[in-house]
Design a protein around this motif. Structure first.
Motif, PDB file in Angstrom:
ATOM      1  N   ASP A  40       0.820  -1.199   0.000  1.00  0.00           N
ATOM      2  CA  ASP A  40       0.000   0.000   0.000  1.00  0.00           C
ATOM      3  C   ASP A  40       0.860   1.258   0.000  1.00  0.00           C
ATOM      4  O   ASP A  40       0.558   2.230  -0.714  1.00  0.00           O
ATOM      5  CB  ASP A  40      -0.939  -0.012   1.207  1.00  0.00           C
ATOM      6  N   ALA A  41       1.925   1.241   0.780  1.00  0.00           N
ATOM      7  CA  ALA A  41       2.830   2.393   0.805  1.00  0.00           C
ATOM      8  C   ALA A  41       3.491   2.597  -0.557  1.00  0.00           C
ATOM      9  O   ALA A  41       3.631   3.737  -1.028  1.00  0.00           O
ATOM     10  CB  ALA A  41       3.895   2.190   1.885  1.00  0.00           C
ATOM     11  N   MET A  42       3.892   1.515  -1.215  1.00  0.00           N
ATOM     12  CA  MET A  42       4.522   1.628  -2.537  1.00  0.00           C
ATOM     13  C   MET A  42       3.524   2.144  -3.566  1.00  0.00           C
ATOM     14  O   MET A  42       3.881   2.938  -4.447  1.00  0.00           O
ATOM     15  CB  MET A  42       5.091   0.285  -2.987  1.00  0.00           C
ATOM     16  N   TYR A  43       2.270   1.684  -3.490  1.00  0.00           N
ATOM     17  CA  TYR A  43       1.261   2.180  -4.429  1.00  0.00           C
ATOM     18  C   TYR A  43       1.137   3.697  -4.319  1.00  0.00           C
ATOM     19  O   TYR A  43       1.089   4.416  -5.330  1.00  0.00           O
ATOM     20  CB  TYR A  43      -0.100   1.528  -4.171  1.00  0.00           C
ATOM     21  N   HIS A  44       1.067   4.214  -3.103  1.00  0.00           N
ATOM     22  CA  HIS A  44       0.868   5.651  -2.921  1.00  0.00           C
ATOM     23  C   HIS A  44       2.097   6.462  -3.317  1.00  0.00           C
ATOM     24  O   HIS A  44       1.980   7.681  -3.548  1.00  0.00           O
ATOM     25  CB  HIS A  44       0.445   5.941  -1.483  1.00  0.00           C
ATOM     26  N   ARG A  45       3.262   5.813  -3.441  1.00  0.00           N
ATOM     27  CA  ARG A  45       4.474   6.496  -3.918  1.00  0.00           C
ATOM     28  C   ARG A  45       4.688   6.317  -5.419  1.00  0.00           C
ATOM     29  O   ARG A  45       5.573   6.943  -5.998  1.00  0.00           O
ATOM     30  CB  ARG A  45       5.696   5.959  -3.149  1.00  0.00           C
ATOM     31  N   TRP A  46       3.913   5.460  -6.026  1.00  0.00           N
ATOM     32  CA  TRP A  46       4.068   5.133  -7.447  1.00  0.00           C
ATOM     33  C   TRP A  46       3.637   6.306  -8.317  1.00  0.00           C
ATOM     34  O   TRP A  46       2.588   6.904  -8.112  1.00  0.00           O
ATOM     35  CB  TRP A  46       3.208   3.921  -7.751  1.00  0.00           C
ATOM     36  N   LEU A  47       4.457   6.630  -9.294  1.00  0.00           N
ATOM     37  CA  LEU A  47       4.137   7.669 -10.271  1.00  0.00           C
ATOM     38  C   LEU A  47       3.926   7.003 -11.624  1.00  0.00           C
ATOM     39  O   LEU A  47       4.889   6.731 -12.349  1.00  0.00           O
ATOM     40  CB  LEU A  47       5.277   8.700 -10.347  1.00  0.00           C
TER      41      LEU A  47
END
Length: 385
Positions: free
Chosen positions: A377-384
């Protein structure tokens, strides 16, 4: 500056769009517009670009009869994008996992780490295992990032691991090491923060506080959807709160009475010399849990003290942050039924106002999956995208 602002606004709108359909397969452009408060024209343009990139796909609704034109449904191709997750909670066992962008675990395993092996070797072994599994998954898939859970603090100022309960990770630039090894964006956080993120992903609330007790003792706080980190990343660091045994010197800070010396599961296991201390910690802990269950009456004073300390740490967090939800997680929950009476006595004594106002307290069954979900979830929210 204007160009950067325009790009930032567009990227913000793209993530807003994707988040609105991330867990939903039956939304039209009109639905997305209503959900995001973005205009139909903006949604149509963004959807067109995302379909071209393969991030979205258009599909027909499953309707046998409909009067008039049937609008297409926009579907997020979440299963084409993966997050790689590593769990460094224990000195002798490393957990690895692959998840898609709906936080679904596609692969999960672990491997043993012999003593003397350094962090770089561990990362290389994990990389080989994960790359083999990624190759077996959906063709044309993309890894958006790799994340790791540590029983330590991730110092945001110098991007190194601090106050680690496992010596091999102390002071290393783990985020950079992961990014270099996997050649993708990397993310590092402590176990408690990740479990709080996971709890928020499943059931959002204005404030969630997580107390995680495994090899280390840590707190994770989510306020209005954001992890509370503090200036350097040290927020909710609990290991060295001096409410433990004042006769015990902490091997990490040198002070006396640090609560992790009493509540950390490895320190609990050390109280039983009949358990082979050379075994991996999860195996030692399983034997310790069995021992507690067999000899609960005999060990009642020790269990009462552990429950009291656990309740005191929980009360400190509840009184400081006044959360909507409080979660107790980690290996300590394996023996919670034996600690519950003294734990609840402390909570009722020290956090009565919050209890009277319907504070939700969840004692969560131990699982590695919530750490992996927190990473994804944290990686998704940092994904551009």
């Amino acid at each position: 500056m204007l160009v950067e602002d325009v790009v930032s606004i567009k990227q913000y709108n793209v993530k807003k769009l994707l988040t609105s359909i991330r867990f939903c397969d039956d939304m039209t452009k009109k639905d997305i517009s209503a959900h995001t408060s973005l205009s139909i024209a903006t949604i149509s343009n963004l959807c067109g670009e995302l379909v071209t990139k393969g991030i979205l796909a258009e599909g027909r609704p499953n309707m046998e009869m409909r009067v008039g034109r049937t609008p297409n449904l926009m579907k997020f191709q979440y299963d084409r994008y993966y997050v790689l997750a590593l769990d460094f909670q224990f000195a002798d066992i490393i957990g690895i996992s692959i998840l898609n962008l709906r936080n679904e675990i596609l692969f999960s395993d672990s491997f043993c780490v012999p003593s003397g092996v350094d962090a770089r070797e561990i990362i290389e072994t994990a990389k080989q295992r994960l790359e083999q599994e990624v190759a077996r998954l959906k063709p044309e898939s993309h890894v958006i990032g790799v994340g790791a859970s540590v029983p330590a603090i991730y110092d945001r100022t110098d991007e190194r691991i601090k106050c680690s309960s496992i010596a091999r990770y102390e002071g290393i630039p783990l985020k950079k090491m992961l990014g270099d090894a996997f050649d993708c964006p990397a993310y590092v956080d402590n176990c408690a923060n990740l479990r709080a993120i996971s709890a928020y992903a499943f059931q959002p609330a204005q404030s969630i506080v997580c107390l995680d007790v495994s090899q280390g003792v840590g707190g994770g706080i989510v306020l209005d959807g954001e992890v509370l980190r503090g200036k350097n990343g040290f927020a909710a660091e609990l290991a060295h709160i001096p409410i433990g045994d004042p006769a015990k010197r902490c091997p990490y800070c040198g002070g006396f009475g640090c609560v992790e010396n009493d509540l950390g599961v490895e320190n609990i296991v050390k109280q039983f010399p009949e358990i082979d201390q050379g075994l991996p910690l999860p195996e030692k802990w399983a034997l310790c849990v069995a021992h507690f269950n067999r000899h609960a009456d005999e060990l009642a004073p020790m269990l009462s003290n552990l429950g009291r300390l656990l309740g005191q740490v929980a009360s400190i967090l509840i009184d400081l942050f006044d959360p909507n939800r409080f979660c107790l997680t980690g290996y300590i929950t394996d023996i919670f039924p034996l600690l519950s009476s003294s734990f609840w006595a402390e909570i009722n004594l020290r956090a009565k106002e919050s209890l009277d106002r319907k504070l939700s307290i969840d004692i969560q069954e131990r699982s590695w999956s919530d750490v992996y979900i927190g990473i994804a979830d944290a990686m998704y929210h940092r994904w551009l995208p």
